[in-house]
Design an enzyme around this catalytic site. Structure first.
Site, PDB file in Angstrom:
ATOM      1  N   GLU A 211      -6.731  -0.960  -3.847  1.00 58.45           N
ATOM      2  CA  GLU A 211      -7.992  -0.928  -4.592  1.00 58.45           C
ATOM      3  C   GLU A 211      -9.187  -0.828  -3.659  1.00 58.45           C
ATOM      4  O   GLU A 211     -10.139  -0.091  -3.928  1.00 58.45           O
ATOM      5  CB  GLU A 211      -8.099  -2.180  -5.468  1.00 58.45           C
ATOM      6  CG  GLU A 211      -9.223  -2.132  -6.500  1.00 58.45           C
ATOM      7  CD  GLU A 211     -10.588  -2.543  -5.976  1.00 58.45           C
ATOM      8  OE1 GLU A 211     -11.606  -2.208  -6.610  1.00 58.45           O
ATOM      9  OE2 GLU A 211     -10.641  -3.214  -4.922  1.00 58.45           O
TER      10      GLU A 211
ATOM     11  N   ASP B  34      -4.418  -6.040  -1.870  1.00 58.24           N
ATOM     12  CA  ASP B  34      -5.031  -5.560  -0.638  1.00 58.24           C
ATOM     13  C   ASP B  34      -6.429  -6.144  -0.503  1.00 58.24           C
ATOM     14  O   ASP B  34      -7.049  -6.562  -1.489  1.00 58.24           O
ATOM     15  CB  ASP B  34      -5.070  -4.033  -0.604  1.00 58.24           C
ATOM     16  CG  ASP B  34      -6.018  -3.435  -1.647  1.00 58.24           C
ATOM     17  OD1 ASP B  34      -5.833  -3.767  -2.843  1.00 58.24           O
ATOM     18  OD2 ASP B  34      -6.932  -2.682  -1.280  1.00 58.24           O
TER      19      ASP B  34
END
Length: 445
Positions: free
Chosen positions: A152, A90
């Site tokens: 994250e 991500d």
């Protein structure tokens, strides 16, 4: 062909890989981007690591709704050590797209660097793993596990919760957390400390409603002025963070961060000075630092001649190793209340907290990495701190107390991670892929 030559030959494929990954806007926030984009990135990771010999590849749901990619390559036998490879797929949103000089989701080469959101943080590290593994082929004398998380950047703790509930799945002798980087291009480093964090929202209330500043100003308390006065007490004249009960005189014992390099790295304007009475390294990695992240107050355009009845600010406190984040949060909250002037009402809402981290060094994994870095870069590896926080490292340390945790990666200062115009130096991908490959060959547990 030498290992270094094999990696050089693979850099064309590395660019293709990174271009495909960067083209996927995998921002793990459904309010901004469709969740299908994260699913595309996760499946891309599955496909590529399957080609690199991993088995058991699957998407593992986590508590925050994201999917982590897990896989393993346990071909070295039961007596060989196990290494866990970490990264995340991500990315941060692009922020102001007008500030980008190139399209944020199209990998673009400019002056030898590859630009695009996630090019360094952290898709460049995924490609680093792949390049190292492709160069090694079947010559991997350790067992491998892989975990690539999908949230994250949101800080919602999905993988942290997953580790705690699946401790045996990710158990390893050494863990390569590839989400940091070197102090400068071509200068090899391992990150050995991380500051923790405390986020709070402080609200100041003084009146029932707005008042005309001409009729009432001078006697009526101004909530915005009170908030400004409170915030001004968080730093002294030199710029040191001065929260009552929180030490701010610690020193950094590792490699220094040269002030002139730091000035250049941050784009300091002419005439502006650096903060604090310590070295740059002291201020970044060993001492607390408070930042005002946002303010609720009237904008200049459209503001009226009125006294503000209410105002608030979002604060971020970075907590150095050796300081407990809970105690730091308590100290910050107490300080904000004590600094309130004129009897205004102050409320403080805790928002997030994370403990600092300090790696254990000196074991066989660090020795193997140091030798591998020397071979890949032609110079000795240094150790750095990082002002940012990676709460997962504390979960790894608590869950696997005997494991060596190594933080490394392609994200050096010029990468501008989390900002417009993020980029990666392809030479860093190549050198770190070589270092990772040599580490996997050298490490014996």
């Amino acid at each position: 062909m030498s290992l270094a030559d094999r990696i050089d030959a693979l850099m064309g494929q590395a660019r293709i890989d990174l271009g495909e990954l960067v083209a996927i806007p995998s921002v793990a926030d459904p309010r901004q981007y469709p969740p299908e984009e994260c699913a595309k990135a996760a499946n891309w990771v599955v496909d590529r690591f399957a080609q690199a010999g991993f088995t058991g590849l699957s998407l593992r749901p986590t508590a925050d709704g994201s999917n982590a990619v897990y896989g393993e390559r346990l071909t070295a036998g039961p007596d060989a050590p196990t290494v866990l490879l970490y990264a995340h797929y991500d990315v941060q949103p692009p922020l102001d797209e007008k500030a980008w000089h190139t399209p944020p989701f199209a990998l673009t080469e400019v002056n030898g660097r590859w630009y695009g959101r996630g090019a360094a943080d952290c898709k460049g590290n995924i490609v680093m793993h792949l390049t190292a593994l492709r160069a090694l082929g079947d010559d991997v004398p350790v067992n491998l596990k892989l975990i690539v998380e999908g949230s994250e950047e949101q800080g919602t703790g999905g993988l942290e919760d997953f580790v705690e509930h699946n401790p045996d799945l990710l158990r390893a002798d050494a863990i390569l957390v590839c989400d940091t980087g070197n102090a400068a291009v071509g200068v090899p480093a391992a990150t050995v400390t991380l500051r923790g964090l405390v986020n709070v929202v402080v609200t100041v209330e003084a009146l029932d409603g707005e008042l005309h500043s001409g009729m009432f100003g001078g006697a009526a308390p101004d909530a915005l002025a009170a908030l400004i006065q409170i915030l001004s007490t968080l730093r002294d004249a030199a710029g040191n963070t001065t929260i009552a009960g929180l030490a701010h005189d610690q020193t950094w014992q590792g490699a220094p961060y040269p002030p002139e390099q730091f000035r250049s790295d941050i784009g300091l304007i002419d005439g502006a000075g650096l903060l604090g009475d310590g070295t740059v390294s002291d201020m970044l990695w060993s001492r607390p630092a408070v930042t005002v992240l946002g303010l609720d107050c009237p904008p200049v355009v459209g503001s009226a001649a009125a006294i503000q009845p209410r105002s608030r600010a979002r604060l971020n406190l970075r907590v150095p190793p050796g300081t407990d984040a809970v105690k730091a949060q308590d100290a910050l909250i107490a300080h904000l209340h004590a600094a309130a002037p004129w009897g205004v009402r102050v409320t403080v809402e805790p928002e997030a907290i994370g403990q600092p981290f300090e790696a254990r060094t000196g074991g066989p994994a660090y020795r193997a990495l140091s030798a591998a870095m020397l071979e890949a870069f032609g110079r000795e590896m240094t150790t750095l701190g990082q002002g940012g926080s990676i709460p997962l490292c504390n979960v790894f340390a608590a869950t696997y107390p005997d494991a060596e945790i190594i933080l490394m990666g392609v994200e050096e200062p010029l990468a501008l991670i989390h900002a417009p115009n993020e980029s990666v130096d392809p030479g860093e991908i190549a050198r770190l892929a070589l270092a990772e490959a040599r580490f996997l060959q050298r490490y014996r547990g």
